[in-house]
Design an enzyme around this catalytic site. Sequence first.
Site, mmCIF file in Angstrom:
data_model
loop_
_atom_site.group_PDB
_atom_site.id
_atom_site.type_symbol
_atom_site.label_atom_id
_atom_site.label_comp_id
_atom_site.label_asym_id
_atom_site.label_seq_id
_atom_site.Cartn_x
_atom_site.Cartn_y
_atom_site.Cartn_z
ATOM 1 C CG HIS A 129 1.982 -79.333 -56.648
ATOM 2 N ND1 HIS A 129 0.750 -79.509 -57.332
ATOM 3 C CD2 HIS A 129 1.906 -78.190 -55.624
ATOM 4 C CE1 HIS A 129 -0.160 -77.832 -56.909
ATOM 5 N NE2 HIS A 129 0.223 -77.462 -55.974
ATOM 6 C CD GLU A 199 -0.553 -78.518 -51.543
ATOM 7 O OE1 GLU A 199 -1.169 -77.026 -51.581
ATOM 8 O OE2 GLU A 199 -0.270 -78.662 -52.992
HETATM 9 P P1 PGA Z 1 -3.856 -72.630 -54.109
HETATM 10 O O1 PGA Z 1 -3.183 -73.767 -54.778
HETATM 11 O O2 PGA Z 1 -3.570 -71.827 -52.295
HETATM 12 O O3 PGA Z 1 -3.810 -71.948 -55.630
HETATM 13 O O4 PGA Z 1 -5.486 -73.280 -53.488
HETATM 14 C C1 PGA Z 1 -1.539 -74.366 -53.378
HETATM 15 C C2 PGA Z 1 -1.348 -75.453 -53.828
HETATM 16 O O5 PGA Z 1 -1.386 -75.983 -55.201
HETATM 17 O O6 PGA Z 1 0.161 -75.066 -53.690
#
Ligand code: PGA
Length: 279
Positions: A129, A199
Amino acid sequence: MKYIIANWKMNHDFDQTDQWLNIFLEKYNRDYEKISKQNIILCPPLTLIDYIDSELMEDGFSMLESFAKKHNKSVEDFTPEQFNQIVFESRIIKLGAQDCSNYESGSYTGQVSAKMLRDVGCEYVIIGHSERRKNQFEDDQILAQKIKIAIKNSLTPIFCIGENEQLRKQNQYLEFVCNQIDLAIDKQYEYKKILIAYEPIWAIGTGNNASLEQIKEMIEAIKNHLDKNFKNIQEFAIIYGGSVNQKNSAEILKIKNLDGLLVGSASLNAEEFIEIAKS
Ligand code: PGA
């Protein structure tokens, strides 16, 4: 079947977890037709995993009993491995961790191994992440080790990749993201199943989700890259994360070749999360 994954990050205590589970399970039963078609995965903080596992295990026991009855067996006829398999498969919410160690075991104070996570009922683990890459300085080499260790211990990695704002502005985002895959996934190794979570860093926790066009372009690029270069991955799924909420989830989920969503802040609210799962 889409993956709808909740990443609670460092949020929720026991009371909040109880409330979340109560609301989720009540709504789940009400909207069973729609929600049971999704693959729902909850990634809570470590301290809650065992607790949630035992809460869900009660469901698992009754599932096992009816399974045994159907096959003219008693619960005692099953080995612990078979028991786990049946319970895992029958769970309405699967469990995942937010990280695992890159080592099997040993003197690594503060770390938790993939095997330990599997032992407390996890089937998935988030790896790489962007918050861990940034705050815990995790590099590609460490992430490559974590992915292998997860697979070895029967955990499915949810491997996160994504560019920052600068790389997007410089038009280097496709190359950067494919390179993140190349650096963490070994082409000589046999991988059973990996979830790739795209992401973009600029979309995480900002309320500024990537546009449908932007997601589409990236999903295609990742899929082509994996199809072409990673024949050693038996099965992969590509999901999107970054400011997903109940208002934008339905549109995002329609994107071709997108297999699901990784939801951060909107997953803390069980009602909103279930709306996302329904969408
Ligand atoms: P968010 O986070 O939906 O708050 O943008 C997503 C993530 O970090 O997996």
